[in-house]
Design a protein around this motif. Structure first.
Motif, PDB file in Angstrom:
ATOM      1  N   ASN A   5      40.172  10.042  55.292  1.00  0.00           N
ATOM      2  CA  ASN A   5      39.194   9.331  54.477  1.00  0.00           C
ATOM      3  C   ASN A   5      39.216   9.765  53.017  1.00  0.00           C
ATOM      4  O   ASN A   5      38.626   9.109  52.169  1.00  0.00           O
ATOM      5  N   ARG A   6      39.902  10.872  52.742  1.00  0.00           N
ATOM      6  CA  ARG A   6      39.943  11.400  51.372  1.00  0.00           C
ATOM      7  C   ARG A   6      41.125  10.761  50.623  1.00  0.00           C
ATOM      8  O   ARG A   6      42.151  11.403  50.389  1.00  0.00           O
ATOM      9  N   ARG A   7      40.962   9.515  50.244  1.00  0.00           N
ATOM     10  CA  ARG A   7      42.073   8.748  49.707  1.00  0.00           C
ATOM     11  C   ARG A   7      41.918   8.408  48.223  1.00  0.00           C
ATOM     12  O   ARG A   7      42.834   7.889  47.613  1.00  0.00           O
ATOM     13  N   ILE A   8      40.755   8.696  47.656  1.00  0.00           N
ATOM     14  CA  ILE A   8      40.533   8.328  46.260  1.00  0.00           C
ATOM     15  C   ILE A   8      41.105   9.396  45.336  1.00  0.00           C
ATOM     16  O   ILE A   8      40.807  10.581  45.468  1.00  0.00           O
ATOM     17  N   ASP A  88      48.067   2.846  48.082  1.00  0.00           N
ATOM     18  CA  ASP A  88      48.750   4.132  47.866  1.00  0.00           C
ATOM     19  C   ASP A  88      49.111   4.344  46.402  1.00  0.00           C
ATOM     20  O   ASP A  88      49.259   5.487  45.955  1.00  0.00           O
ATOM     21  N   PHE A  89      49.280   3.257  45.668  1.00  0.00           N
ATOM     22  CA  PHE A  89      49.656   3.360  44.266  1.00  0.00           C
ATOM     23  C   PHE A  89      48.550   2.782  43.384  1.00  0.00           C
ATOM     24  O   PHE A  89      48.789   1.980  42.486  1.00  0.00           O
ATOM     25  N   GLY A 205      50.818  12.378  43.570  1.00  0.00           N
ATOM     26  CA  GLY A 205      51.654  12.126  44.734  1.00  0.00           C
ATOM     27  C   GLY A 205      52.499  10.882  44.679  1.00  0.00           C
ATOM     28  O   GLY A 205      52.954  10.389  45.714  1.00  0.00           O
ATOM     29  N   TRP A 206      52.752  10.369  43.476  1.00  0.00           N
ATOM     30  CA  TRP A 206      53.636   9.220  43.339  1.00  0.00           C
ATOM     31  C   TRP A 206      55.073   9.722  43.187  1.00  0.00           C
ATOM     32  O   TRP A 206      55.306  10.798  42.613  1.00  0.00           O
TER      33      TRP A 206
END
Length: 281
Positions: A5-8, A88-89, A205-206
């Motif tokens: 859930n920690r995606r922001i 994701d991006f 993380g890109w």
């Protein structure tokens, strides 16, 4: 709540500190630009947790009918929605400080993976802030020193955002330990944009492609953004702007030329500790 859930990844800043330029770079990198980008497309790379329409979506209440109490009660739901939907991006832009007015959070660590915090010399910020908001330098300094400084709110496309003083804003992001934060100084971006943007990409993380970075940096240059705005306009321009430009100068050190020595000293005295922390003295 699990890590899934920690995606922001936040792109956070006090206003007029390089947030838009950084989003322009990320957009140019995302699409592998081969020509100057349209800055009006940078919203495709980011979400805003303060956009009023999100609160209408999660509450089922007509946007114009949302009062401040309702907005406070739905902030967490909005960020949970963004965490579920963000790509994701993509990143999430915010001008909020990481504070808890009324005892309720503005930024929720349970949905946060990381944050890039953009910061700029406050002497330059106040010059840009004055132009953007149609204020005198004197009044812009008062705004930067105001613990109750807010933007957005009723009648605005964005709900109330709580900034506080410039120093309080910086501290709120850089002195918390709920999630990792990369501090990016605007001045370092101006000095070596490719190196700093590369650092940003690695941190969020890109994948890093050096040729693509070079192209993105070229096609999101301040000069290209200025030229586009002059010909086509830019949606984030304030209707109170003195110059009528969002991409006005973008230089380092303009504040020293426009502020009196007494005004510069007022800023330095009020924000001395953070100015020293960031090596602006």
């Amino acid at each position: 709540m699990g890590a899934e859930n920690r995606r922001i990844c936040w792109l956070a800043s006090y206003p007029k500190s390089g947030n838009t330029w950084t989003r322009a770079f990320l957009r140019a990198y995302q699409v592998d630009a081969r020509s100057p980008i349209n800055p009006n497309d940078i919203g495709k790379i980011s979400r805003s947790e303060s956009r009023r329409r999100y609160f209408g979506l999660v509450s089922g209440i007509e946007e114009s009918s949302l009062d401040e109490a309702a907005i406070r009660s739905y902030r967490r739901d909005v960020q949970e929605l963004i965490a579920k939907e963000i790509g994701d991006f993509q990143v999430a832009k915010t001008h909020n400080a990481t504070v808890s007015p009324f005892g309720e959070r503005l930024i929720f660590p349970e949905f946060t993976r990381c944050a890039v915090y953009l910061v700029r010399n406050p002497v330059d910020v106040v010059d840009s802030l004055a132009d953007h908001n149609g204020l005198s330098i004197k009044d812009a300094i008062k705004l930067m020193n105001d613990p109750g400084h807010q933007i957005g709110g009723p009648g605005d496309p964005f709900v109330t955002q709580f900034l506080g003083t410039w120093s309080d804003h910086v501290r709120s992001w850089t002195q918390q330990d709920s999630f990792p934060v990369l501090i990016v100084r605007y001045e370092d971006l101006k000095q070596n944009a490719i190196a700093v943007f590369t650092q940003v990409l690695r941190f969020i993380g890109w994948p890093v492609d050096h040729q693509r970075i070079a192209r993105a940096n070229e096609y999101c240059s301040f000069e290209h953004l200025q030229e586009f705005e002059m010909r086509n306009g830019f949606g984030e321009l304030s209707d109170r702007s003195v110059s009528g430009k969002f991409f006005r100068e973008g230089r380092v050190g303009t504040g020293k030329k426009r502020l009196t020595s007494e005004q510069a000293e007022q800023i330095n005295a009020h924000h001395e500790a953070v100015i020293q922390q960031l090596k602006y003295c």
